[in-house]
Design a protein around this motif. Sequence first.
Motif, PDB file in Angstrom:
ATOM      1  N   CYS A 177       0.841  -1.204   0.000  1.00 51.65           N
ATOM      2  CA  CYS A 177       0.000   0.000   0.000  1.00 51.65           C
ATOM      3  C   CYS A 177       0.875   1.252   0.000  1.00 51.65           C
ATOM      4  O   CYS A 177       1.828   1.351   0.782  1.00 51.65           O
ATOM      5  CB  CYS A 177      -0.912  -0.021   1.218  1.00 51.65           C
ATOM      6  SG  CYS A 177      -2.316  -1.119   0.965  1.00 51.65           S
ATOM      7  N   ASN A 203       0.516   1.480  -4.883  1.00 51.04           N
ATOM      8  CA  ASN A 203      -0.460   2.495  -5.316  1.00 51.04           C
ATOM      9  C   ASN A 203      -0.116   3.870  -4.728  1.00 51.04           C
ATOM     10  O   ASN A 203       0.762   4.001  -3.870  1.00 51.04           O
ATOM     11  CB  ASN A 203      -1.874   2.108  -4.867  1.00 51.04           C
ATOM     12  CG  ASN A 203      -2.049   2.266  -3.374  1.00 51.04           C
ATOM     13  OD1 ASN A 203      -1.304   1.691  -2.593  1.00 51.04           O
ATOM     14  ND2 ASN A 203      -3.004   3.080  -2.970  1.00 51.04           N
ATOM     15  N   TRP A 213     -11.896   3.815  -0.314  1.00 49.37           N
ATOM     16  CA  TRP A 213     -10.473   3.510  -0.116  1.00 49.37           C
ATOM     17  C   TRP A 213     -10.122   2.050  -0.412  1.00 49.37           C
ATOM     18  O   TRP A 213      -9.208   1.750  -1.197  1.00 49.37           O
ATOM     19  CB  TRP A 213     -10.106   3.886   1.322  1.00 49.37           C
ATOM     20  CG  TRP A 213      -8.699   3.610   1.737  1.00 49.37           C
ATOM     21  CD1 TRP A 213      -7.592   3.529   0.930  1.00 49.37           C
ATOM     22  CD2 TRP A 213      -8.238   3.367   3.070  1.00 49.37           C
ATOM     23  NE1 TRP A 213      -6.469   3.263   1.682  1.00 49.37           N
ATOM     24  CE2 TRP A 213      -6.847   3.159   2.988  1.00 49.37           C
ATOM     25  CE3 TRP A 213      -8.868   3.321   4.317  1.00 49.37           C
ATOM     26  CZ2 TRP A 213      -6.072   2.901   4.123  1.00 49.37           C
ATOM     27  CZ3 TRP A 213      -8.102   3.068   5.437  1.00 49.37           C
ATOM     28  CH2 TRP A 213      -6.715   2.864   5.347  1.00 49.37           C
ATOM     29  N   CYS A 219      -7.225  -0.399  -3.625  1.00 55.04           N
ATOM     30  CA  CYS A 219      -6.084  -1.321  -3.546  1.00 55.04           C
ATOM     31  C   CYS A 219      -6.506  -2.704  -4.017  1.00 55.04           C
ATOM     32  O   CYS A 219      -5.718  -3.430  -4.633  1.00 55.04           O
ATOM     33  CB  CYS A 219      -5.541  -1.356  -2.118  1.00 55.04           C
ATOM     34  SG  CYS A 219      -4.658   0.167  -1.753  1.00 55.04           S
ATOM     35  N   HIS A 227      -8.484  -1.887   6.441  1.00 54.86           N
ATOM     36  CA  HIS A 227      -8.100  -1.753   5.030  1.00 54.86           C
ATOM     37  C   HIS A 227      -7.810  -3.094   4.340  1.00 54.86           C
ATOM     38  O   HIS A 227      -8.383  -3.399   3.293  1.00 54.86           O
ATOM     39  CB  HIS A 227      -6.917  -0.798   4.906  1.00 54.86           C
ATOM     40  CG  HIS A 227      -6.535  -0.492   3.488  1.00 54.86           C
ATOM     41  ND1 HIS A 227      -7.444  -0.053   2.555  1.00 54.86           N
ATOM     42  CD2 HIS A 227      -5.352  -0.582   2.827  1.00 54.86           C
ATOM     43  CE1 HIS A 227      -6.842   0.126   1.395  1.00 54.86           C
ATOM     44  NE2 HIS A 227      -5.567  -0.199   1.532  1.00 54.86           N
TER      45      HIS A 227
HETATM   46 ZN    ZN Z   1      -3.920   0.291   0.368  1.00 56.07          ZN
END
Ligand code: ZN
Length: 410
Positions: free
Chosen positions: A43, A81, A223, A227, A252
């Motif tokens: 990430c 990312n 969010w 990813c 996440h």
């Molecule tokens: Zn991420």
Amino acid sequence: MQSWSSPDNPVLPGTGGPLRLYDTATGEVRPTAPGPTAKIYVCGITPYDATHLGHAATYLAFDLVQRVWLDAGHDVHYVQNITDVDDPLLERAKDTGTDWKSLAERETDLFRADMTALRALPPRDYVGVVESVEEIADSVAALLKESLAYRLGDDIYATTEGSGHFGYESRYSHEEMLQLFAERGGDPEREGKRDPLDALLWRGRRAGEPFWDSAVGQGRPGWHIECSVIARSRLGMSFDVQGGGSDLRFPHHEHSAAHAEALTGQWPFARHYVHAGMIGLDGEKMSKSRGNLVFVSKLRGAKVDPMAIRLALLDGHYRSDREWTGGRLPAAEKRLAEWRRAVRSPMAPDGSAVLDQVRDRLADDLDTESAIAAVDRWAASTLQQDAGDTDERSPKLVRDTVDALLGIEL
Ligand code: ZN
Ligand code: 5CA
């Protein structure tokens, strides 16, 4: 997006062994088992402020993963990312009267420069969210079509049921998940959600916020789906390592995995979930929102050798939360100077034992402290015999070992 340039990476004699890493999902140190091409997603930053030492420590941990795999003979496909549109970025832009795009561009440039200085190997694919909006929206549309997502006003949420495995990655209790979700950007209290833990996939257009026209209407991506989509489209399902700091363990990484698993019907998203500990300052996690930051670029500006910063950050186990204290940098500078003197010493002994030890220690869940201690022992024994008469007949093997495996140029 453009990645950054790669440092030269010497090839070492022989090959390193398989890398074992702690996997959050199973709670144990397990061997990674990549094919000829090892696949890793890490990430990336939300570029609204400069890279601090916490970010740097996390990216350096995953840099070592890449280095150990390369040394073991794998090709590495590394994807990272950039969360170049998100609430904190838009808020910072508004507060400072800056255009959000210019802010993101400026901070991403600085991040690239910091990573280059720290000799982090670049990702093969460095992918912004803004340039991925269409493919993200297409995935949201597919989830809607399969009834794995639902509309709430102008927004779209994912159900947690779609994957059939929700909770396996973080292994938290329902209570813990609810609490962390509220603390880390989730909205468990929002009325109308089917389950408080359902995650926002798409944020419908709001006045004064950037938006895109897409397959699911006007708005911008949530969010976790970012990813999820960027990793899956580049690496496919069941890639080797999903990485980030421990604050990404939940929500996440759990939601990113769940979205991809729901969409494809395949499991797991990643074979290892690997989390770096938090770097703190004065007893608190170093974070942009707390403002207790030490920036890599500030240290560089003060002419601190980036190799000393790197060595200081590697001198501690990547998984442990650790404090940045005033003594860390001078200690690393002293060590670096000793290693540099040692590799230039005519008395330096053969370095093959150092190579074996560094390889062995890093393969064991990135035991950098022991790897560093092995180089220390070699340097100390070299300097003990040395009458101070140095020349350039450097023992190349130790220099190359420290370069290729620890990323430190001597
Ligand atoms: Zn991420
Ligand atoms: N853009 C998202 C990930 S998709 C994000 O978390 N961005 S970030 O800029 O907030 O953090 C970038 C990376 O640095 C994440 O892996 C995060 O876990 C890690 N990180 C943030 N603060 C610290 C810290 N104090 N110590 C160690 N790692 C940290």
